[in-house]
Write a protein that holds these residues in place. Structure first.
Motif, mmCIF file in Angstrom:
data_model
loop_
_atom_site.group_PDB
_atom_site.id
_atom_site.type_symbol
_atom_site.label_atom_id
_atom_site.label_comp_id
_atom_site.label_asym_id
_atom_site.label_seq_id
_atom_site.Cartn_x
_atom_site.Cartn_y
_atom_site.Cartn_z
ATOM 1 N N ARG A 101 13.600 -13.377 -60.210
ATOM 2 C CA ARG A 101 13.901 -12.370 -59.225
ATOM 3 C C ARG A 101 13.039 -11.114 -59.516
ATOM 4 N NH1 ARG A 101 19.547 -9.957 -56.895
ATOM 5 N NH2 ARG A 101 18.633 -8.776 -55.230
ATOM 6 N N LEU A 102 12.046 -10.653 -58.920
ATOM 7 C CA LEU A 102 11.304 -9.823 -59.090
ATOM 8 C C LEU A 102 11.204 -8.671 -58.106
ATOM 9 C CD1 LEU A 102 8.674 -8.556 -60.789
ATOM 10 C CD2 LEU A 102 7.262 -9.781 -59.188
ATOM 11 N N ARG A 103 12.164 -7.372 -58.678
ATOM 12 C CA ARG A 103 12.423 -6.337 -57.914
ATOM 13 C C ARG A 103 11.200 -5.443 -57.784
ATOM 14 N NH1 ARG A 103 18.234 -5.612 -56.706
ATOM 15 N NH2 ARG A 103 19.433 -6.945 -57.943
ATOM 16 N N ILE A 104 10.652 -5.420 -56.653
ATOM 17 C CA ILE A 104 9.365 -4.631 -56.393
ATOM 18 C C ILE A 104 9.857 -3.145 -55.656
ATOM 19 C CG2 ILE A 104 7.160 -4.560 -55.493
ATOM 20 C CD1 ILE A 104 7.133 -7.677 -55.455
ATOM 21 N N ILE A 105 9.472 -2.233 -56.102
ATOM 22 C CA ILE A 105 10.015 -0.834 -56.018
ATOM 23 C C ILE A 105 8.514 0.001 -55.801
ATOM 24 C CG2 ILE A 105 11.284 1.066 -56.205
ATOM 25 C CD1 ILE A 105 13.169 -0.687 -58.099
ATOM 26 N N HIS A 106 8.557 0.555 -54.555
ATOM 27 C CA HIS A 106 7.231 1.559 -54.391
ATOM 28 C C HIS A 106 7.988 2.822 -54.470
ATOM 29 C CE1 HIS A 106 4.075 3.656 -52.729
ATOM 30 N NE2 HIS A 106 3.635 2.989 -51.910
ATOM 31 N N THR A 107 7.657 3.360 -55.833
ATOM 32 C CA THR A 107 8.092 4.704 -56.127
ATOM 33 C C THR A 107 7.008 5.826 -55.834
ATOM 34 O OG1 THR A 107 7.373 4.318 -58.481
ATOM 35 C CG2 THR A 107 9.841 3.979 -57.691
ATOM 36 N N GLY A 108 5.928 5.416 -55.118
ATOM 37 C CA GLY A 108 4.602 6.349 -54.841
ATOM 38 C C GLY A 108 5.211 7.555 -53.895
ATOM 39 N N ALA A 109 4.178 8.294 -53.754
ATOM 40 C CA ALA A 109 4.210 9.437 -53.031
ATOM 41 C C ALA A 109 3.645 9.245 -51.376
ATOM 42 C CB ALA A 109 3.524 10.780 -53.358
ATOM 43 N N LEU A 110 2.475 8.497 -51.140
ATOM 44 C CA LEU A 110 1.758 8.810 -50.014
ATOM 45 C C LEU A 110 1.221 7.144 -49.730
ATOM 46 C CD1 LEU A 110 0.443 10.461 -47.914
ATOM 47 C CD2 LEU A 110 -1.543 10.564 -49.544
ATOM 48 N N SER A 111 0.763 6.445 -50.508
ATOM 49 C CA SER A 111 -0.140 5.313 -50.278
ATOM 50 C C SER A 111 0.502 4.081 -49.821
ATOM 51 C CB SER A 111 -0.950 4.776 -51.751
ATOM 52 O OG SER A 111 -1.561 5.873 -51.965
ATOM 53 N N PHE A 112 0.248 3.422 -48.769
ATOM 54 C CA PHE A 112 0.701 1.976 -48.344
ATOM 55 C C PHE A 112 0.069 1.210 -49.254
ATOM 56 C CE2 PHE A 112 0.744 -1.408 -45.646
ATOM 57 C CZ PHE A 112 2.084 -1.371 -45.039
ATOM 58 N N PHE A 113 0.610 0.235 -49.810
ATOM 59 C CA PHE A 113 0.402 -0.625 -50.892
ATOM 60 C C PHE A 113 0.121 -2.267 -50.424
ATOM 61 C CE2 PHE A 113 1.809 1.927 -54.336
ATOM 62 C CZ PHE A 113 0.584 2.438 -54.515
ATOM 63 N N ARG A 114 -0.774 -2.893 -50.737
ATOM 64 C CA ARG A 114 -0.714 -4.635 -50.723
ATOM 65 C C ARG A 114 -0.513 -4.993 -52.151
ATOM 66 N NH1 ARG A 114 -2.256 -8.306 -47.094
ATOM 67 N NH2 ARG A 114 -3.301 -10.412 -48.053
ATOM 68 N N LEU A 115 0.322 -5.813 -52.404
ATOM 69 C CA LEU A 115 0.570 -6.538 -53.841
ATOM 70 C C LEU A 115 0.626 -8.038 -53.710
ATOM 71 C CD1 LEU A 115 3.099 -5.482 -56.353
ATOM 72 C CD2 LEU A 115 3.330 -7.721 -55.722
ATOM 73 N N ARG A 116 -0.304 -8.375 -54.670
ATOM 74 C CA ARG A 116 -0.285 -9.798 -54.774
ATOM 75 C C ARG A 116 -0.224 -10.389 -56.216
ATOM 76 N NH1 ARG A 116 -5.723 -11.017 -55.418
ATOM 77 N NH2 ARG A 116 -7.157 -9.407 -54.893
ATOM 78 N N ASN A 117 0.238 -11.676 -56.435
ATOM 79 C CA ASN A 117 0.115 -12.099 -57.715
ATOM 80 C C ASN A 117 -0.901 -13.270 -57.906
ATOM 81 O OD1 ASN A 117 2.363 -10.381 -58.306
ATOM 82 N ND2 ASN A 117 3.692 -11.952 -58.796
ATOM 83 N N GLU A 118 -1.788 -13.330 -58.585
ATOM 84 C CA GLU A 118 -2.935 -14.406 -58.874
ATOM 85 C C GLU A 118 -2.096 -15.766 -59.232
ATOM 86 O OE1 GLU A 118 -7.028 -14.619 -61.403
ATOM 87 O OE2 GLU A 118 -5.022 -14.199 -62.524
ATOM 88 N N GLY A 119 -2.605 -16.548 -58.427
ATOM 89 C CA GLY A 119 -1.875 -17.962 -58.640
ATOM 90 C C GLY A 119 -0.586 -18.298 -58.364
ATOM 91 N N HIS A 120 0.143 -17.297 -57.600
ATOM 92 C CA HIS A 120 1.515 -17.646 -57.307
ATOM 93 C C HIS A 120 1.795 -16.845 -56.012
ATOM 94 C CE1 HIS A 120 1.654 -17.481 -61.701
ATOM 95 N NE2 HIS A 120 2.750 -18.387 -61.809
ATOM 96 N N THR A 121 2.772 -17.795 -55.407
ATOM 97 C CA THR A 121 3.301 -17.209 -54.058
ATOM 98 C C THR A 121 4.541 -16.429 -54.404
ATOM 99 O OG1 THR A 121 4.607 -19.276 -53.580
ATOM 100 C CG2 THR A 121 2.205 -19.084 -52.439
#
Length: 181
Positions: A101-121
């Motif tokens: 279970r990967l808890r992904i948390i955007h703790t930034g101030a401004l940017s909109f992000f796209r996150l991807r893991n190589e080789g994994h869905t």
């Protein structure tokens, strides 16, 4: 959690505050936390002073994307007050055959992000504290303050022991960062 006072949000005081659900319906072997943030190399006090002026001096786009507070940063581009980490990357240690279970948390101030893991869905199972119907994606898009739980199965055959986690800005000047899975 992350700071909201003055320019503190951009300076990075943030953390993962996890409230466990006693009725958690998810099945996984282990849990990992990945905090992603945008980061400016200039001193935020100087940036805040520019924003507070009558003729507002825009701070521009961030120069880095950090994963769990780490990232590949050129030490020549940071302010004197910053203790440069010499480009160390965050590493998420997983074992083949396990589900995380990967808890992904955007703790930034401004940017909109796209996150991807190589080789994994990624299988999205929770969004901002609400369980959702599981949905498999190749990439996840998040805005400041958003939180997702995804299931990641470390099931890639072959000889690779490490995979990249890529996070990049969207809809602004392209800035990216990596972590190692």
């Amino acid at each position: 959690w992350h700071a909201h006072a003055g320019s503190l949000r951009a300076e990075g005081p943030a953390g993962a505050l996890i409230i466990e659900d006693p009725l958690n319906p998810l099945v996984y072997d282990e849990e990992l936390i990945l905090q992603v943030t945008d980061w400016w190399h200039a001193d935020t006090r100087q940036q805040a002073a520019g924003l507070d002026q009558v003729d507002c001096q825009w701070i521009g786009d961030p120069q880095s994307v950090l994963h769990n507070g780490r990232g590949a940063v050129s030490c020549d581009t940071v302010s004197d007050w910053f203790a440069c980490a010499n480009g160390t990357l965050s590493e998420l240690v997983v074992r083949r055959g396990r589900t995380y279970r990967l808890r992904i948390i955007h703790t930034g101030a401004l940017s909109f992000f796209r996150l991807r893991n190589e080789g994994h869905t990624l299988t999205v199972v929770e969004a901002d504290g609400t369980y959702v119907e599981p949905h498999v994606v190749d990439a996840l898009e998040l805005n400041a303050g958003q939180r997702y739980s995804v299931l990641l199965r470390a099931d890639q055959p072959g000889g690779l022991d490490s995979y990249w986690v890529h996070t990049s800005t969207r809809f602004r000047a392209p800035v990216g960062g990596q972590a190692v899975l």
